[in-house]
Design a protein around this motif. Structure first.
Motif: not given
Length: 461
Positions: A154-157, A164-165, A211-213
């Protein structure tokens, strides 16, 4: 929305010079500037001009001109990505060396066929990793990032607006870092630049969430800290479609040419997704109260009526001398005295929504009069000559032309001509101003004075 790696906050605005700056982009620039000002940080300008086909020097220069005109100034830059290509290739080489990237020789034909099969099967198109284990190929190649394939990766930010995404890494294909033309992709160039420029906070449109992931993976692979992100909902046109550079009516260049003031554009733009009191705010005012947490999660519509309201209010508040300068009016060129020009501007400024309207309204009172088609038609109507004659008679007899005298003259003209008010005023207005619209007639006469009023009326008898 706190600083993740250092107390020195740095934000950035990174537009592409492929069209004129529009209101949505201005909001992004403004919010990044405000956050930097609020936290005592720095605001960086970076021009992402790697699209050589669409990027134009005239758009880049217009970008600088429009930002400066709006009062959006930067602490560092402008940096141009087209001058940093060697840096991107250097960092791509590092990823190739540590196995986080690889060369891909797949042809366009193979990739198109792969995409067709995936769409036919109902799966999202993504690269299948065919060249991931290859050491050598032939022909042109691209450099792809090797997206981690760990189970359930999982790519989390934490997003400053949306919270939270998390994104499943499995849905992201091995994306291109360097194309066959040796140019860096948007995601890769942006990450390298953000890292090397020590950008700590990135406020941008929520069309960039996807794009952020990918960018988070790149920051991690290159050994850089990930900045804090805040993705703000897009600004929509009145048709509820996202504003773009094709929406020329919302470009700063168009609004500027129409006579809108920079302060009005800034105030109206800030309210797109940010609830503020009704007072008109400067950039410094906004910086004192700016907080990401106060921004809306819902899209906002560019409201031209709000901009008109604010612009009209600002024009009304400013002196004639200031407005003359801002509207680029010159008494000598017009053929009147400075005092007469100021008198005309003072008379019309409460009726003007833009500087262009201000100039047009003032032109009815000074210089050579021109007549609109509507005004000429009105002056040819059956009652026009008798009304003008009766009104002229009252003007010539008057010793003082104030509002009371004007009302007395109008009353007398009604009795003489038996013409009702609505039909009475129009021929007089057209004869004096050349237009069917404008400021109150008694103010027209006060500015013109008796001699000029008589002169204009007599031309139609």
């Amino acid at each position: 929305f706190m600083t993740p790696m250092t107390s020195a906050v740095k934000t950035r605005f990174a537009p592409s010079p492929t069209g004129y700056l529009h209101v949505g982009s201005v909001r992004t620039a403004l919010f990044n500037l405000l956050y930097a000002m609020r936290t005592g940080g720095k605001f960086i300008l970076r021009v992402e001009d790697t699209d050589l086909e669409r990027s134009k020097p005239e758009f880049e220069q217009a970008l600088y001109d429009d930002l400066n005109w709006l009062g959006i100034t930067w602490d560092d830059g402008p940096y141009r990505q087209s001058e940093r290509l060697d840096l991107y290739r250097e960092y791509a080489g590092k990823l190739l060396e540590n196995g986080r990237a690889y060369k891909c020789w797949c042809t366009k034909e193979r990739l198109e066929e792969l995409k067709k099969k995936q769409l036919a099967a109902g799966t999202p198109p993504r690269y299948d990793g065919r060249c991931r284990g290859e050491k050598q190929g032939s022909g042109d190649f691209v450099v792809r990032f090797a997206v981690p394939r760990a189970p359930e990766k999982q790519i989390s930010f934490i997003d400053g607006v949306h919270g939270a995404i998390s994104v499943d890494a499995g849905v992201i294909g091995d994306f291109i870092l360097i194309g066959s033309d040796k140019a860096a992709s948007y995601n890769f160039a942006a990450v390298v630049d953000d890292a090397l420029m020590a950008i700590t906070h990135i406020i941008r449109g929520d069309d960039h969430i996807s794009n952020t992931a990918r960018q988070a993976l790149l920051f991690e692979a290159l050994g850089f800290n990930v900045p804090m992100f805040a993705h703000i909902p897009l600004v929509l046109s009145p048709e509820k479609t996202p504003l773009s550079k094709r929406d020329t009516g919302s470009s700063i260049r168009a609004l500027r040419n129409e006579g809108y003031l920079p302060e009005a554009i800034i105030d109206s733009t800030a309210r797109l997704g940010w609830s503020l009191d009704d007072d008109i705010l400067t950039i410094n005012d906004m910086a004192d109260i700016f907080a990401i947490e106060r921004l809306s999660k819902s899209p906002s519509v560019f409201d031209i009526d709000r901009l008109k309201y604010t612009n009209k209010k600002l024009i009304r508040q400013q002196s004639a001398a200031v407005l003359i300068k801002r509207a680029s009016l010159n008494a000598t060129q017009i053929g009147v005295s400075d005092a007469m020009l100021e008198k005309a501007i003072d008379a019309v400024k409460t009726n003007a929504t833009t500087l262009n309207e201000l100039s047009k309204l003032a032109a009815q009172l000074i210089g050579n009069l021109t007549f609109s088609d509507e005004a000429q038609a009105e002056l040819k109507s059956a009652d026009a000559k008798s009304v003008i004659c009766a009104f002229l008679s009252g003007i010539e007899k008057a010793t003082l032309l104030d509002e009371k005298a004007y009302n007395d003259i109008i009353t007398s003209a009604k009795k003489t001509t038996l013409v009702k008010s609505a039909r009475l005023f129009m021929p007089i207005r057209c004869a004096l101003t050349g237009s069917t619209k404008g400021i109150e007639l008694h103010r027209v006469i006060e500015v013109l004075g008796k001699e000029k009023t008589v002169e204009r009326l007599k031309k139609w008898l």
